[in-house]
Design a protein around this motif. Structure first.
Motif, PDB file in Angstrom:
ATOM      1  N   PHE A 138     -14.786  41.793  87.563  1.00  0.00           N
ATOM      2  CA  PHE A 138     -15.200  40.423  87.880  1.00  0.00           C
ATOM      3  C   PHE A 138     -15.906  39.728  86.723  1.00  0.00           C
ATOM      4  CE2 PHE A 138     -14.889  42.263  92.203  1.00  0.00           C
ATOM      5  CZ  PHE A 138     -13.988  41.352  92.729  1.00  0.00           C
ATOM      6  N   GLU A 139     -16.355  40.527  85.753  1.00  0.00           N
ATOM      7  CA  GLU A 139     -17.046  39.938  84.614  1.00  0.00           C
ATOM      8  C   GLU A 139     -16.360  40.368  83.323  1.00  0.00           C
ATOM      9  OE1 GLU A 139     -21.091  41.193  84.910  1.00  0.00           O
ATOM     10  OE2 GLU A 139     -21.386  40.318  86.882  1.00  0.00           O
ATOM     11  N   ALA A 140     -15.033  40.300  83.329  1.00  0.00           N
ATOM     12  CA  ALA A 140     -14.236  40.818  82.218  1.00  0.00           C
ATOM     13  C   ALA A 140     -14.558  40.153  80.895  1.00  0.00           C
ATOM     14  CB  ALA A 140     -12.747  40.650  82.535  1.00  0.00           C
ATOM     15  N   ASN A 141     -14.972  38.928  80.922  1.00  0.00           N
ATOM     16  CA  ASN A 141     -15.199  38.193  79.678  1.00  0.00           C
ATOM     17  C   ASN A 141     -16.676  38.114  79.285  1.00  0.00           C
ATOM     18  OD1 ASN A 141     -12.415  37.557  79.370  1.00  0.00           O
ATOM     19  ND2 ASN A 141     -12.647  35.903  80.865  1.00  0.00           N
ATOM     20  N   THR A 142     -17.499  38.900  79.976  1.00  0.00           N
ATOM     21  CA  THR A 142     -18.923  38.878  79.656  1.00  0.00           C
ATOM     22  C   THR A 142     -19.422  40.286  79.379  1.00  0.00           C
ATOM     23  OG1 THR A 142     -19.576  39.143  81.969  1.00  0.00           O
ATOM     24  CG2 THR A 142     -19.284  36.891  81.146  1.00  0.00           C
ATOM     25  N   ASN A 143     -20.529  40.399  78.655  1.00  0.00           N
ATOM     26  CA  ASN A 143     -21.128  41.685  78.382  1.00  0.00           C
ATOM     27  C   ASN A 143     -22.015  42.109  79.532  1.00  0.00           C
ATOM     28  OD1 ASN A 143     -19.944  42.014  75.871  1.00  0.00           O
ATOM     29  ND2 ASN A 143     -21.613  40.955  74.813  1.00  0.00           N
ATOM     30  N   SER A 144     -22.230  43.408  79.658  1.00  0.00           N
ATOM     31  CA  SER A 144     -23.113  43.923  80.690  1.00  0.00           C
ATOM     32  C   SER A 144     -24.540  43.478  80.428  1.00  0.00           C
ATOM     33  CB  SER A 144     -23.036  45.459  80.692  1.00  0.00           C
ATOM     34  OG  SER A 144     -24.068  46.000  81.463  1.00  0.00           O
ATOM     35  N   PRO A 147     -27.417  46.365  77.571  1.00  0.00           N
ATOM     36  CA  PRO A 147     -26.723  46.407  76.287  1.00  0.00           C
ATOM     37  C   PRO A 147     -26.159  47.772  75.924  1.00  0.00           C
ATOM     38  CG  PRO A 147     -29.096  46.189  75.976  1.00  0.00           C
ATOM     39  CD  PRO A 147     -28.818  45.939  77.422  1.00  0.00           C
ATOM     40  N   LEU A 148     -26.749  48.859  76.431  1.00  0.00           N
ATOM     41  CA  LEU A 148     -26.231  50.187  76.115  1.00  0.00           C
ATOM     42  C   LEU A 148     -24.803  50.366  76.625  1.00  0.00           C
ATOM     43  CD1 LEU A 148     -29.307  52.488  76.811  1.00  0.00           C
ATOM     44  CD2 LEU A 148     -28.267  52.001  74.610  1.00  0.00           C
ATOM     45  N   GLU A 149     -24.473  49.693  77.713  1.00  0.00           N
ATOM     46  CA  GLU A 149     -23.119  49.804  78.271  1.00  0.00           C
ATOM     47  C   GLU A 149     -22.087  49.109  77.391  1.00  0.00           C
ATOM     48  OE1 GLU A 149     -22.822  48.632  82.324  1.00  0.00           O
ATOM     49  OE2 GLU A 149     -24.445  49.931  82.988  1.00  0.00           O
ATOM     50  N   ASN A 150     -22.550  48.300  76.438  1.00  0.00           N
ATOM     51  CA  ASN A 150     -21.629  47.586  75.553  1.00  0.00           C
ATOM     52  C   ASN A 150     -21.327  48.352  74.275  1.00  0.00           C
ATOM     53  OD1 ASN A 150     -21.538  45.315  77.309  1.00  0.00           O
ATOM     54  ND2 ASN A 150     -23.487  44.587  76.471  1.00  0.00           N
ATOM     55  N   LEU A 151     -21.929  49.545  74.114  1.00  0.00           N
ATOM     56  CA  LEU A 151     -21.670  50.352  72.927  1.00  0.00           C
ATOM     57  C   LEU A 151     -20.324  51.061  73.056  1.00  0.00           C
ATOM     58  CD1 LEU A 151     -25.152  52.041  72.316  1.00  0.00           C
ATOM     59  CD2 LEU A 151     -24.262  49.926  71.313  1.00  0.00           C
ATOM     60  N   SER A 152     -19.643  51.214  71.942  1.00  0.00           N
ATOM     61  CA  SER A 152     -18.379  51.947  71.924  1.00  0.00           C
ATOM     62  C   SER A 152     -18.653  53.446  71.968  1.00  0.00           C
ATOM     63  CB  SER A 152     -17.598  51.609  70.651  1.00  0.00           C
ATOM     64  OG  SER A 152     -18.267  52.138  69.512  1.00  0.00           O
ATOM     65  N   GLN A 153     -17.597  54.246  72.128  1.00  0.00           N
ATOM     66  CA  GLN A 153     -17.755  55.690  72.143  1.00  0.00           C
ATOM     67  C   GLN A 153     -18.412  56.182  70.856  1.00  0.00           C
ATOM     68  OE1 GLN A 153     -14.051  57.666  72.920  1.00  0.00           O
ATOM     69  NE2 GLN A 153     -13.814  56.785  74.956  1.00  0.00           N
ATOM     70  N   LYS A 192     -26.517  45.181  68.695  1.00  0.00           N
ATOM     71  CA  LYS A 192     -26.214  45.102  70.123  1.00  0.00           C
ATOM     72  C   LYS A 192     -27.451  45.350  70.987  1.00  0.00           C
ATOM     73  CE  LYS A 192     -21.282  46.321  69.926  1.00  0.00           C
ATOM     74  NZ  LYS A 192     -20.240  47.265  70.374  1.00  0.00           N
ATOM     75  N   LEU A 193     -28.317  46.235  70.519  1.00  0.00           N
ATOM     76  CA  LEU A 193     -29.513  46.554  71.297  1.00  0.00           C
ATOM     77  C   LEU A 193     -30.675  45.636  70.965  1.00  0.00           C
ATOM     78  CD1 LEU A 193     -29.568  50.482  71.289  1.00  0.00           C
ATOM     79  CD2 LEU A 193     -28.365  48.907  72.807  1.00  0.00           C
ATOM     80  N   GLU A 194     -30.476  44.793  69.946  1.00  0.00           N
ATOM     81  CA  GLU A 194     -31.521  43.858  69.517  1.00  0.00           C
ATOM     82  C   GLU A 194     -32.794  44.608  69.120  1.00  0.00           C
ATOM     83  OE1 GLU A 194     -32.043  40.977  72.607  1.00  0.00           O
ATOM     84  OE2 GLU A 194     -30.038  40.130  72.359  1.00  0.00           O
ATOM     85  N   TYR A 208     -33.738  51.684  79.683  1.00  0.00           N
ATOM     86  CA  TYR A 208     -32.442  51.622  80.361  1.00  0.00           C
ATOM     87  C   TYR A 208     -32.326  52.751  81.399  1.00  0.00           C
ATOM     88  CZ  TYR A 208     -27.482  52.137  81.258  1.00  0.00           C
ATOM     89  OH  TYR A 208     -26.276  52.269  81.883  1.00  0.00           O
ATOM     90  N   LYS A 209     -32.667  53.950  80.991  1.00  0.00           N
ATOM     91  CA  LYS A 209     -32.535  55.092  81.886  1.00  0.00           C
ATOM     92  C   LYS A 209     -33.487  55.025  83.072  1.00  0.00           C
ATOM     93  CE  LYS A 209     -30.696  58.290  78.459  1.00  0.00           C
ATOM     94  NZ  LYS A 209     -30.900  59.551  77.702  1.00  0.00           N
ATOM     95  N   ASN A 210     -34.557  54.262  82.907  1.00  0.00           N
ATOM     96  CA  ASN A 210     -35.504  54.078  84.002  1.00  0.00           C
ATOM     97  C   ASN A 210     -35.160  52.878  84.873  1.00  0.00           C
ATOM     98  OD1 ASN A 210     -37.134  56.289  83.363  1.00  0.00           O
ATOM     99  ND2 ASN A 210     -38.299  55.123  81.866  1.00  0.00           N
ATOM    100  N   GLY A 211     -34.001  52.269  84.582  1.00  0.00           N
ATOM    101  CA  GLY A 211     -33.527  51.170  85.414  1.00  0.00           C
ATOM    102  C   GLY A 211     -33.925  49.799  84.953  1.00  0.00           C
ATOM    103  N   SER A 212     -34.472  49.688  83.750  1.00  0.00           N
ATOM    104  CA  SER A 212     -34.883  48.377  83.211  1.00  0.00           C
ATOM    105  C   SER A 212     -34.006  48.034  82.027  1.00  0.00           C
ATOM    106  CB  SER A 212     -36.343  48.416  82.752  1.00  0.00           C
ATOM    107  OG  SER A 212     -36.658  47.274  81.980  1.00  0.00           O
ATOM    108  N   PRO A 213     -33.645  46.759  81.810  1.00  0.00           N
ATOM    109  CA  PRO A 213     -32.872  46.358  80.663  1.00  0.00           C
ATOM    110  C   PRO A 213     -33.573  46.639  79.348  1.00  0.00           C
ATOM    111  CG  PRO A 213     -32.875  44.638  82.327  1.00  0.00           C
ATOM    112  CD  PRO A 213     -33.887  45.636  82.749  1.00  0.00           C
ATOM    113  N   GLY A 214     -34.883  46.767  79.343  1.00  0.00           N
ATOM    114  CA  GLY A 214     -35.600  47.138  78.158  1.00  0.00           C
ATOM    115  C   GLY A 214     -35.758  46.045  77.147  1.00  0.00           C
ATOM    116  N   LYS A 215     -35.751  44.785  77.574  1.00  0.00           N
ATOM    117  CA  LYS A 215     -35.873  43.682  76.646  1.00  0.00           C
ATOM    118  C   LYS A 215     -37.342  43.333  76.450  1.00  0.00           C
ATOM    119  CE  LYS A 215     -31.371  41.692  77.631  1.00  0.00           C
ATOM    120  NZ  LYS A 215     -30.610  40.548  78.128  1.00  0.00           N
TER     121      LYS A 215
END
Length: 215
Positions: A138-144, A147-153, A192-194, A208-215
């Protein structure tokens, strides 16, 4: 008789998983490997129906482990069974060719469901992965929003090694890439992680792992 290869370096985990498999599929023949080279030797010499694969094992090669196994047995089912963050790594391992990703802290019934699902249907998709797939659809054209989910392998691999305290030369050797490539990936990760330092990156990952975007 189903041939199941359990790839896990902790003997207690292997024992518990073996008991669970035998309880679930009484006629299964469970083989074991405690490192990646042992696993490859088993796959090269024996037909395997299902590999239950821990990624964080001696000799492990991250995302490259899946294609190396498939070069030996293209049709084998692979269920990644890992303590790594499912929300961060599952999609990448599925893209690499795994049939499913299962978190080690999953309830026993979920583990049984995942094993049967991969053996019978050729795939297992957890609730976490289903939510990610729907969000990406549903959000194919937007980033998560994470930001960690936007990293490549490859960026994830470099990030993990940086967080482990590895230097550029060590990372280049381990991933078989050049030092300049490592620097490029590092710059992309920071962008990407700013963040601008390893410490800031560590904090972002922990948030991120604690459920916060971390910004």
């Amino acid at each position: 008789m189903k041939q199941i290869l359990l790839v896990e370096d902790h003997s207690v985990v292997r024992l518990a998983t073996r008991f669970l498999i035998n309880d679930l599929i009484g006629s299964a023949n469970v083989l074991e490997a405690s490192n990646f080279e042992e696993a490859l030797t088993q796959v090269a010499s024996t037909h395997i129906d299902l590999i239950i694969l821990d990624i964080d094992i001696p000799g492990g090669e991250g995302f490259n482990m899946i294609p190396r196994i498939r070069k030996l047995q293209p049709k084998v089912c692979i269920l990644v069974f890992s303590g790594m963050d499912e929300a961060l790594y599952a999609m990448h391992y599925l893209k690499a060719g795994a049939n499913g990703f299962l978190a080690k802290n999953s309830p026993q019934q979920t583990i049984k469901t995942a094993i049967l699902s991969v053996l019978e249907k050729g795939r297992y998709v957890s609730d976490v992965v289903q939510q990610q797939l729907m969000r990406h659809t549903f959000e194919a054209n937007t980033n998560s929003e994470h930001p960690l989910e936007n990293l490549s392998q490859r960026e994830l691999e470099v990030m993990d090694l940086l967080l482990d305290g590895k230097w550029t030369k060590e990372i280049a050797t381990q991933l078989n890439i050049t030092g300049s490539s490592v620097s490029t990936y590092k710059s992309r990760i920071f962008e990407k992680l700013e963040v601008s330092t390893i410490i800031e990156m560590f904090v972002k990952v922990e948030h991120y792992k604690n459920g916060s975007p971390g910004k």
